[in-house]
Design a protein around this motif. Structure first.
Motif, short mmCIF file in Angstrom:
data_model
loop_
_atom_site.label_atom_id
_atom_site.label_comp_id
_atom_site.label_asym_id
_atom_site.label_seq_id
_atom_site.Cartn_x
_atom_site.Cartn_y
_atom_site.Cartn_z
N ASN A 74 0.85 -1.19 0.00
CA ASN A 74 0.00 0.00 0.00
C ASN A 74 0.89 1.24 0.00
N ASP A 75 0.61 2.16 -0.92
CA ASP A 75 1.36 3.41 -0.99
C ASP A 75 0.86 4.37 0.08
N ILE A 76 1.80 5.05 0.77
CA ILE A 76 1.46 6.07 1.75
C ILE A 76 2.42 7.25 1.58
N ASN A 77 2.02 8.42 2.06
CA ASN A 77 2.86 9.61 2.06
C ASN A 77 3.14 10.02 3.49
N ILE A 78 4.42 10.25 3.80
CA ILE A 78 4.84 10.73 5.11
C ILE A 78 5.79 11.90 4.87
N ASP A 79 5.44 13.07 5.37
CA ASP A 79 6.27 14.27 5.21
C ASP A 79 6.63 14.50 3.74
N ASP A 80 5.64 14.42 2.87
CA ASP A 80 5.80 14.64 1.43
C ASP A 80 6.73 13.64 0.75
N GLN A 81 6.99 12.52 1.37
CA GLN A 81 7.76 11.43 0.78
C GLN A 81 6.83 10.25 0.55
N GLU A 82 7.02 9.57 -0.57
CA GLU A 82 6.18 8.42 -0.90
C GLU A 82 6.85 7.13 -0.42
N TYR A 83 6.10 6.31 0.31
CA TYR A 83 6.59 5.04 0.83
C TYR A 83 5.60 3.94 0.48
N LEU A 84 6.02 2.73 0.75
CA LEU A 84 5.19 1.55 0.51
C LEU A 84 5.22 0.70 1.77
N ILE A 85 4.06 0.24 2.21
CA ILE A 85 4.01 -0.70 3.32
C ILE A 85 3.61 -2.05 2.75
#
Length: 95
Positions: A74-85
């Motif tokens: 699942n794609d998420i955004n944290i502090d304007d950075q894109e991550y994947l869990i």
């Protein structure tokens, strides 16, 4: 870069690595179109899955480079950075 988030159980937080165009002679199959890379760096990990009352630690650690499937996580955004869990079982290879 440090991320102040801790995935639960057997989940892993991954930062996608930029896809590079292969140089001449590096690949027999050149990349023709841009797509999201399937390679990433492990940024945070959970404590592990619990089976039969025992916690099973993850095989990956923070800083590992991994390959994962196209339609996983699942794609998420944290502090304007894109991550994947994603779950550890969705990781195909580590280095």
């Amino acid at each position: 870069m440090t991320v102040n988030i801790t995935p639960l159980h057997d989940r892993v937080l991954v930062r996608r690595l930029e896809e590079k165009e292969p140089r001449r002679g590096e690949s027999l199959f050149p990349i023709r179109r841009k797509k999201k890379p399937h390679e990433g760096e492990v940024m945070a990990i959970g404590a592990g899955k619990i089976e039969k009352g025992h916690r099973i630690p993850l095989d990956v650690k923070v800083g590992d480079r991994i390959l994962f499937g196209k339609y996983t996580g699942n794609d998420i955004n944290i502090d304007d950075q894109e991550y994947l869990i994603l779950r550890e079982e969705e990781i195909l290879v580590k280095s």
